[in-house]
Motif scaffolding. Sequence first.
Motif, short mmCIF file in Angstrom:
data_model
loop_
_atom_site.label_atom_id
_atom_site.label_comp_id
_atom_site.label_asym_id
_atom_site.label_seq_id
_atom_site.Cartn_x
_atom_site.Cartn_y
_atom_site.Cartn_z
N ILE A 62 0.87 -1.18 0.00
CA ILE A 62 0.00 0.00 0.00
C ILE A 62 0.90 1.23 0.00
O ILE A 62 1.82 1.34 0.82
CB ILE A 62 -0.91 0.02 1.24
N ALA A 63 0.66 2.17 -0.91
CA ALA A 63 1.54 3.34 -1.01
C ALA A 63 0.78 4.54 -1.54
O ALA A 63 -0.35 4.43 -2.02
CB ALA A 63 2.72 3.02 -1.93
N VAL A 64 1.44 5.71 -1.44
CA VAL A 64 0.87 6.91 -2.04
C VAL A 64 1.02 6.83 -3.55
O VAL A 64 1.83 6.07 -4.07
CB VAL A 64 1.57 8.18 -1.50
N VAL A 110 7.51 10.98 -1.79
CA VAL A 110 7.64 9.86 -0.83
C VAL A 110 7.58 8.54 -1.58
O VAL A 110 8.34 7.60 -1.31
CB VAL A 110 6.54 9.93 0.24
N ARG A 111 6.68 8.46 -2.55
CA ARG A 111 6.57 7.27 -3.38
C ARG A 111 7.89 7.02 -4.12
O ARG A 111 8.40 5.89 -4.17
CB ARG A 111 5.42 7.44 -4.37
N ASP A 112 8.48 8.08 -4.67
CA ASP A 112 9.76 7.94 -5.37
C ASP A 112 10.84 7.43 -4.44
O ASP A 112 11.69 6.62 -4.84
CB ASP A 112 10.19 9.30 -5.95
N TYR A 113 10.83 7.88 -3.20
CA TYR A 113 11.85 7.50 -2.22
C TYR A 113 11.75 6.01 -1.91
O TYR A 113 12.76 5.29 -1.84
CB TYR A 113 11.66 8.33 -0.95
N ILE A 114 10.53 5.54 -1.71
CA ILE A 114 10.32 4.13 -1.41
C ILE A 114 10.67 3.26 -2.62
O ILE A 114 11.30 2.20 -2.49
CB ILE A 114 8.87 3.88 -0.96
N GLU A 115 10.27 3.71 -3.80
CA GLU A 115 10.61 2.97 -5.01
C GLU A 115 12.12 2.80 -5.14
O GLU A 115 12.62 1.74 -5.54
CB GLU A 115 10.05 3.69 -6.24
N GLN A 116 12.86 3.86 -4.80
CA GLN A 116 14.31 3.81 -4.90
C GLN A 116 14.90 2.78 -3.95
O GLN A 116 15.88 2.09 -4.28
CB GLN A 116 14.90 5.20 -4.62
N TRP A 117 14.30 2.64 -2.78
CA TRP A 117 14.77 1.65 -1.80
C TRP A 117 14.64 0.23 -2.36
O TRP A 117 15.51 -0.61 -2.19
CB TRP A 117 13.98 1.80 -0.50
N PRO A 133 2.80 -1.40 -5.90
CA PRO A 133 1.76 -1.51 -4.87
C PRO A 133 0.42 -1.95 -5.45
O PRO A 133 0.07 -1.62 -6.59
CB PRO A 133 1.67 -0.09 -4.31
N GLU A 134 -0.31 -2.67 -4.62
CA GLU A 134 -1.64 -3.12 -5.03
C GLU A 134 -2.67 -2.04 -4.77
O GLU A 134 -3.69 -1.97 -5.46
CB GLU A 134 -2.00 -4.40 -4.26
N PHE A 135 -2.41 -1.21 -3.75
CA PHE A 135 -3.33 -0.12 -3.41
C PHE A 135 -2.54 1.20 -3.41
O PHE A 135 -1.43 1.28 -2.87
CB PHE A 135 -3.95 -0.32 -2.02
N THR A 136 -3.11 2.23 -4.02
CA THR A 136 -2.49 3.56 -3.97
C THR A 136 -3.51 4.57 -3.44
O THR A 136 -4.70 4.48 -3.74
CB THR A 136 -2.01 4.02 -5.36
N VAL A 137 -3.00 5.52 -2.66
CA VAL A 137 -3.86 6.54 -2.05
C VAL A 137 -3.23 7.91 -2.25
O VAL A 137 -2.09 8.03 -2.67
CB VAL A 137 -4.08 6.26 -0.55
N ARG A 138 -3.98 8.93 -1.92
CA ARG A 138 -3.55 10.32 -2.16
C ARG A 138 -2.42 10.75 -1.24
O ARG A 138 -1.48 11.42 -1.67
CB ARG A 138 -4.76 11.24 -1.99
N THR A 170 -0.01 10.07 2.72
CA THR A 170 0.52 9.10 3.68
C THR A 170 -0.50 8.72 4.73
O THR A 170 -0.61 7.55 5.13
CB THR A 170 1.78 9.67 4.35
N GLY A 171 -1.26 9.70 5.19
CA GLY A 171 -2.26 9.43 6.23
C GLY A 171 -3.32 8.44 5.81
O GLY A 171 -3.92 7.78 6.66
N LEU A 172 -3.54 8.31 4.50
CA LEU A 172 -4.56 7.38 4.02
C LEU A 172 -4.03 5.95 3.86
O LEU A 172 -4.82 5.02 3.64
CB LEU A 172 -5.11 7.87 2.68
N VAL A 173 -2.71 5.80 3.98
CA VAL A 173 -2.15 4.44 3.94
C VAL A 173 -2.54 3.67 5.19
O VAL A 173 -2.88 2.47 5.14
CB VAL A 173 -0.61 4.50 3.81
N LEU A 174 -2.49 4.35 6.32
CA LEU A 174 -2.71 3.69 7.61
C LEU A 174 -4.04 2.96 7.73
O LEU A 174 -4.06 1.80 8.18
CB LEU A 174 -2.56 4.72 8.74
N PRO A 175 -5.18 3.55 7.36
CA PRO A 175 -6.45 2.82 7.50
C PRO A 175 -6.48 1.50 6.73
O PRO A 175 -7.05 0.52 7.20
CB PRO A 175 -7.49 3.80 6.95
#
Length: 295
Positions: A195-197, A203-210, A220-225, A227-232
């Motif tokens: 699950i990612a933005v 932030v998405r670019d940073y995680i992709e680089q990792w 990711p299977e789920f994308t949201v607008r 970071t706060g929407l990842v948690l739910p």
Amino acid sequence: MICNLEYYRTFFMTANFLSFTKAADQLCLTQPAVSQSVKKLEVELGCNLFTRSSHGLELTKEGTVLYEHVKKAFAELQTGERQLNNMTDLKMGELKIGATETSLHLFLASKLPEIRQRFPKISISFAGSTIRDTCQKLQSGEIEAAFLISPIPPEFQFQLTNIGSVQDVPVAGPSFPMDFGRTYTQADLANYPLIAVEEGNSVRDYIEQWFLEYNVLFTPEFTVRSTGLVLPLVEQNLGIGILPENFVSKKIADGELKQIMTQTAIKPRTLYLAINPLQPVSAICNQFLELFQTV
């Protein structure tokens, strides 16, 4: 329009006291200097402003009309000076600050009581959502300063002050089907729903680089607008989210989330306080910035 404001100031004082001598005392000028300034104003306006009678100095009809307007103008100037003094003394004013959702939650929320105590009569508003959105507001002058978490889009050239760091960690809901006792690689994580933005977010670019550091595609299977929407979604055991440690530390401690151990940690991101060097900074904002210089 008469360019010399001192002519009007001299006229205003003379009209107040109906005396060249008293006006001169108030203006710290000589009586002839005051009389001469009024005469120059009369010449430029093309009419007499005062007449002399047995009762002393009196305003003409034209002088009375001008006096009413000049009196209002100087009252407005005095009001403006008082408001500027109040703003400089932090007695009133408005401050617009930009903050990403993550920086607001991780850093500013705990600072708000101190900020309110320091600036009790200043109206403070926070604007922004994603890093790019907040950067655009700072670039346009819509806000005076911003709290940003790296990576910051390279097209924005701000003056940055390092005020902290953010460590991202993979987490999942306690009922998510995986072994929380083992250590995972990026390739292992890619086998689970992620699950990612949305794309375009730094932030998405940073995680992709990792993931790419180990030749693993981040899909990711789920994308949201935001970071706060990842948690739910993580809390619903729908997949793995990579979130700031401080953002989820309490939920991990309470058993509401599980941190996933990885062989290599994500490099910490930096929390910055940013200003636009091409935009002027108000006295209120300068005082606000000083609050974070020793963080």
